[in-house]
Scaffold this active site. Structure first.
Site, PDB file in Angstrom:
ATOM      1  N   ASP A  53      26.769 -52.530  19.802  1.00  0.00           N
ATOM      2  CA  ASP A  53      26.758 -51.222  20.450  1.00  0.00           C
ATOM      3  C   ASP A  53      27.767 -51.196  21.609  1.00  0.00           C
ATOM      4  O   ASP A  53      28.584 -50.281  21.727  1.00  0.00           O
ATOM      5  CB  ASP A  53      25.327 -50.981  20.949  1.00  0.00           C
ATOM      6  CG  ASP A  53      25.187 -49.758  21.827  1.00  0.00           C
ATOM      7  OD1 ASP A  53      25.359 -48.647  21.312  1.00  0.00           O
ATOM      8  OD2 ASP A  53      24.905 -49.931  23.033  1.00  0.00           O
ATOM      9  N   GLU A 125      26.691 -51.243  13.770  1.00  0.00           N
ATOM     10  CA  GLU A 125      26.837 -51.842  15.099  1.00  0.00           C
ATOM     11  C   GLU A 125      26.683 -53.365  15.031  1.00  0.00           C
ATOM     12  O   GLU A 125      27.464 -54.107  15.632  1.00  0.00           O
ATOM     13  CB  GLU A 125      25.814 -51.239  16.071  1.00  0.00           C
ATOM     14  CG  GLU A 125      26.092 -49.763  16.363  1.00  0.00           C
ATOM     15  CD  GLU A 125      25.032 -49.097  17.229  1.00  0.00           C
ATOM     16  OE1 GLU A 125      25.316 -48.016  17.761  1.00  0.00           O
ATOM     17  OE2 GLU A 125      23.913 -49.636  17.345  1.00  0.00           O
TER      18      GLU A 125
END
Lengths: 228, 228
Positions: A53, A125
């Site tokens: 992320d 991610e």
């Protein structure tokens, strides 16, 4: 297990070969699978997702900062949040053939988790987090240059894409109105477009931008400011 | 203008010398100053803040991921948000002598903006964004190793540090109460502690954790859940 076909695809399409294949496996392992196979020694992707992320956030912020010098901070932030988005990341995961590779538990499989957008976003991610750990930021940027960045350049995430829609809704409150965007100037390297907005045959505003879409948005924005 | 004293301090204390001093200047320039000095050619820090925010997010996530392998994703996320925080970043900005260097407009100066925490947070992010552009991620990590990371290691941002305080405040609403945390089990490699919480001589709860502090927090959390 991540398939040999997928591993070969990563190599041929994106020139990615993991030094530590366990990281790749981890990126594709949902907690439901890890829970059902406690003796496999495989971890779920959640910690890689935590890292990935932040990796994507920086890679994309850096790209936007360097390549869109004409945008202000608010526009950069809006554009970043258009890109760093469940819908978008899930779509990328689908395009790259990620869904078929996910290790899922039986219950989640039956519940349709393999097509769940938030899960696909997580895996996208986690994959970038794994790539970052395995080979560093340059490798992530290389991957994004082949995949996400061209879509940014194509204007698919433009921060201000709503101005045109907003203007249209504003102008057509009381019935149909003819709205045209005409390119009146085009320069190559560095690319620059000037567009004029014509409403019912009357020139209302102009806009500049690094591509046609951005110039149109700028023109719509100027017109909206004058009308409000 | 950023002072020579500050520039020397950056060099002697943190071994930082900017290749492009304009980036350093930009990091310390508030929009109110840039607006009042349109002919100075100095930009405000907002775009550097946009970038610096993502730079810090990754640098800190990466550090937590590598140095706290025993934490799960939820704990890592909570710890990160304890660090990436207005209060904390503003405090760092203050400790490093940032406030005196900020270029502020007259109105904002009078309004006390130099001590405003959100502004100090912005400047701390912008400074790290400037350092990243000037010298890359390694330089940012070097700076953080001398400043922020030691505080992380000292447990100043521990995800769960509030449970003990919360419990104490809850129990002592009507006067003093004796609160004890006793280690009842300790295992080495992988390290694991079990602690029991004793209030006025009565065992109230137990907690496990990778260290004593985490186990105590867990015990306090369990007790709080039972009391609320």
């Amino acid at each position: 297990m991540v398939s040999t076909k997928f591993i070969n695809q990563l190599k041929t399409k994106y020139k990615i070969t993991f030094n530590n294949p366990k990281l790749l496996e981890e990126a594709f392992t949902h907690s439901s699978y890890a829970n059902e196979h406690p003796n496999d020694g495989v971890r779920d992707y959640e910690k890689l997702e935590f890292l990935g992320d932040a990796v994507l956030e920086l890679a994309i912020s850096d790209y936007l900062y360097r390549n869109f010098p004409q945008l202000n901070e608010g526009e950069l932030t809006r554009m970043r949040s258009n890109i760093v988005d469940t819908e978008g990341f899930a779509r990328f995961a689908q395009e790259f053939g990620f869904p078929a590779e996910i290790n899922l538990g039986h219950g989640e499989e039956k519940a349709g988790a393999r097509a769940r957008k938030t899960l696909l976003e997580d895996v996208f991610e986690a994959f970038n987090g794994a790539l970052f750990l395995d080979q560093g930021m340059n490798a992530v940027e290389h991957f994004l240059r082949l995949t996400v960045f061209p879509e940014i350049d194509a204007g698919n995430f433009d921060a201000s894409r709503d101005y045109k829609t907003d203007l249209q809704e504003f102008l057509q409150q009381d019935g149909p109105v003819k709205i045209e965007y005409q390119v009146i100037k085009e320069v190559q390297t560095p690319s620059s477009f000037t567009v004029q907005l014509v409403v019912n045959g009357k020139v209302v505003s102009q806009g500049n931008g690094h591509n046609k879409k951005a110039a149109e948005q700028e023109a719509a924005k100027v017109a909206l400011n004058e009308l409000n």
